[in-house]
Design a protein around this motif. Structure first.
Motif, mmCIF file in Angstrom:
data_model
loop_
_atom_site.group_PDB
_atom_site.id
_atom_site.type_symbol
_atom_site.label_atom_id
_atom_site.label_comp_id
_atom_site.label_asym_id
_atom_site.label_seq_id
_atom_site.Cartn_x
_atom_site.Cartn_y
_atom_site.Cartn_z
ATOM 1 N N LYS A 81 0.808 -1.220 0.000
ATOM 2 C CA LYS A 81 0.000 0.000 0.000
ATOM 3 C C LYS A 81 0.842 1.271 0.000
ATOM 4 N N PHE A 82 2.148 1.162 0.188
ATOM 5 C CA PHE A 82 3.010 2.341 0.226
ATOM 6 C C PHE A 82 3.354 2.828 -1.181
ATOM 7 N N LEU A 124 -9.191 11.074 -2.442
ATOM 8 C CA LEU A 124 -7.803 10.929 -2.007
ATOM 9 C C LEU A 124 -7.433 12.085 -1.084
ATOM 10 N N ARG A 133 -9.447 13.541 0.803
ATOM 11 C CA ARG A 133 -10.414 13.542 1.926
ATOM 12 C C ARG A 133 -11.235 14.831 1.957
ATOM 13 N N ALA A 134 -11.529 15.359 0.770
ATOM 14 C CA ALA A 134 -12.273 16.617 0.716
ATOM 15 C C ALA A 134 -13.662 16.421 1.316
ATOM 16 N N ARG A 135 -14.070 17.387 2.129
ATOM 17 C CA ARG A 135 -15.401 17.358 2.730
ATOM 18 C C ARG A 135 -16.022 18.734 2.603
ATOM 19 N N LEU A 170 -2.963 16.788 -7.737
ATOM 20 C CA LEU A 170 -3.538 16.718 -6.391
ATOM 21 C C LEU A 170 -3.184 17.981 -5.610
ATOM 22 N N PHE A 171 -1.946 18.407 -5.736
ATOM 23 C CA PHE A 171 -1.475 19.629 -5.071
ATOM 24 C C PHE A 171 -2.191 20.850 -5.642
ATOM 25 N N GLY A 210 -5.801 21.091 -4.530
ATOM 26 C CA GLY A 210 -5.859 21.568 -3.145
ATOM 27 C C GLY A 210 -5.682 23.066 -3.078
ATOM 28 N N ALA A 211 -4.660 23.571 -3.770
ATOM 29 C CA ALA A 211 -4.384 25.008 -3.756
ATOM 30 C C ALA A 211 -5.560 25.794 -4.353
ATOM 31 N N THR A 251 2.073 12.545 10.654
ATOM 32 C CA THR A 251 1.783 11.503 9.665
ATOM 33 C C THR A 251 2.473 11.801 8.334
ATOM 34 N N MET A 276 -3.656 12.305 6.755
ATOM 35 C CA MET A 276 -4.217 11.086 7.328
ATOM 36 C C MET A 276 -3.358 9.875 6.962
ATOM 37 N N ILE A 277 -2.620 9.997 5.881
ATOM 38 C CA ILE A 277 -1.798 8.900 5.351
ATOM 39 C C ILE A 277 -0.402 9.470 5.056
ATOM 40 N N PRO A 278 0.664 8.781 5.466
ATOM 41 C CA PRO A 278 2.011 9.297 5.194
ATOM 42 C C PRO A 278 2.262 9.534 3.701
ATOM 43 N N PHE A 310 3.470 6.756 1.351
ATOM 44 C CA PHE A 310 2.587 5.647 1.004
ATOM 45 C C PHE A 310 1.996 5.799 -0.387
ATOM 46 N N GLY A 311 2.302 6.894 -1.046
ATOM 47 C CA GLY A 311 1.904 7.006 -2.441
ATOM 48 C C GLY A 311 0.495 7.525 -2.632
ATOM 49 N N SER A 312 -0.430 7.113 -1.803
ATOM 50 C CA SER A 312 -1.808 7.564 -1.990
ATOM 51 C C SER A 312 -2.188 8.505 -0.855
ATOM 52 N N SER A 313 -1.276 9.417 -0.560
ATOM 53 C CA SER A 313 -1.468 10.291 0.585
ATOM 54 C C SER A 313 -2.325 11.489 0.249
ATOM 55 N N ASP A 314 -3.118 11.898 1.235
ATOM 56 C CA ASP A 314 -3.870 13.141 1.152
ATOM 57 C C ASP A 314 -2.975 14.347 1.453
ATOM 58 N N LEU A 336 -0.443 15.716 -0.079
ATOM 59 C CA LEU A 336 -0.163 16.606 -1.205
ATOM 60 C C LEU A 336 -1.327 17.571 -1.422
ATOM 61 N N PHE A 337 -2.532 17.052 -1.326
ATOM 62 C CA PHE A 337 -3.744 17.867 -1.458
ATOM 63 C C PHE A 337 -3.835 18.868 -0.308
ATOM 64 N N ASN A 338 -3.597 18.390 0.913
ATOM 65 C CA ASN A 338 -3.715 19.253 2.098
ATOM 66 C C ASN A 338 -2.695 20.379 2.075
ATOM 67 N N GLY A 369 -1.341 21.710 -0.598
ATOM 68 C CA GLY A 369 -1.806 22.654 -1.612
ATOM 69 C C GLY A 369 -2.873 23.577 -1.049
ATOM 70 N N HIS A 424 -9.396 18.495 4.747
ATOM 71 C CA HIS A 424 -10.569 18.145 3.958
ATOM 72 C C HIS A 424 -10.940 19.214 2.943
ATOM 73 N N GLY A 425 -9.956 19.997 2.484
ATOM 74 C CA GLY A 425 -10.236 21.050 1.518
ATOM 75 C C GLY A 425 -10.929 22.247 2.134
#
Lengths: 145, 145, 145, 145
Positions: free
Chosen positions: B95-96, C36, C38-40, C102-103, C106-107, D11, D91-93, D96-100, D102-104, D106, D124-125
């Motif tokens: 999963k990484f 991915l 976790r947008a809410r 993804l970045f 977010g921005a 994380t 929430m995810i390191p 791990f590749g599928s981490s939030d 990068l989005f957070n 941004g 969460h955006g």
């Protein structure tokens, strides 16, 4: 037993050109893939060409054959091609992150170290005799014939 | 030739628990890994346990052995264990994203379909006889003995 | 405050066609990207087109403008376009795993919820006024003018 | 307008130790994340600590506050904390590749450049006032209070 890897480009090594928005070839990712797989086998890598396999000509195929013949690895006796040769590829470029290439390379390395001399195609976790397989161009799946 | 995959958890299947911040086991990712590798071989998957290999006891090992014995695949004749058994693992959880597990599984499937009967360890793109290998606990590398 | 996301395809949504070896558009990955991340937040997604931005015509741009005008979100008063509109994109397709998309998304969501009304471009973690930025076609970098 | 990023580990920066099979901290991935996002803003990074946020003590929090106070960026006038401060996490390191993450990151960069002075939490955006949010420890979701 040393293993030689000949690079021809293919789906494995396609990259995304950020400027043109097209796919292109820059260099091989084979070292990166082997490091990701923590490979610790005696491997020689040689890049023969960097092209899409759909564009491969008979001259290209001859070049691959010549290089297979000249490779010192496992060259046992006569002038015949007494080696174990396993061809593999990928359905998705390695750089796309979710590529089958890492799995296919692992399988190809497993087969090439275990099988008797001959020419094989490793795809889908299986190994086909080179003259008993074809790619279904509609589904992309390699099928026994 | 059918291949049976026994799942024991291990580094392969560790996941990150978002609430506790610790690693844990939920279920196996083997189907997902095989699909990523576009595997099209006759495979039966059975989960025996979901544990860290560092926590594996002799009872666990006995359970794995019993399951290897009872598997119908490649059971040729007598009461002996006449099968090809390849153990593999991963240094980084699947999963990484950048896991060596995809490569290792590919290699293990290559070896298990090609090698004579016996028990082997597939790591680093190589295959070791089960009684001629040890894991260097400082470097994490499997070494021939 | 609801946010509407208009999808036009672009680098964000390009995928690799395993049969032809070319890039193509199938559908948007926006839901997947938001999950991915976790947008809410209260988001409405509408797909206007699925094209490469290099192929975008003035008719396409008019269609985007019309949709911005008609969106109920943040339509405050008169006939003017009293909304905060942030355009973004990606240099690498999301499906390639190592995407900047993804970045950037977010921005863009950060800027669109915070900035006064106007039309902006969010790239490189920055936000440009829409009429004070151009893309350097040699480097792919968005630069202030 | 320069932005300073203080690193505390969390994380975001957890990695998998291949020898012990546990998570650990080695260094921050912030430069790598910013490069992935093609960030081109004036950013100063300073690592304050590398710990799991669950292990954070009041002394650690005081250290963060002191560093926020001393940062030259956006220090406008008096002795008060006249800056825009946005806290974020993952929430995810990242590894791990599928981490939030990068989005957070941004989103946090979007908010910190646009919002008036104050202390906020970006997850969460969304952006929450620092004193109007709590983390639901059962679901891992940040909720307005």
């Amino acid at each position: 037993m040393a293993t030689r890897i000949f690079i021809t480009g293919g789906t494995f090594d396609k990259e995304y050109n950020e400027i043109t928005g097209k796919l292109f070839f820059k260099g091989t990712h084979m070292r990166e893939i082997l490091e990701l797989g923590r490979a610790r086998i005696d491997i020689n890598i040689r890049t023969l060409m960097m092209i899409d396999s759909l564009d491969m000509t008979n001259d290209d195929r001859q070049l691959i054959l010549d290089n297979c013949k000249q490779a010192e690895e496992d060259l046992l006796a006569s002038g015949n091609l007494e080696k174990t040769i396993v061809l593999t590829g990928a359905m998705i470029p390695f750089k796309f992150g979710s590529s089958d290439g890492l799995f296919n390379l692992g399988a190809a390395l497993g087969f090439v170290q275990s099988l008797p001399q001959g020419v094989y195609i490793a795809m889908h976790g299986r190994c086909f005799d080179h003259d008993k397989v074809q790619k279904n161009k509609k589904t992309g799946v390699f099928e026994e014939i």
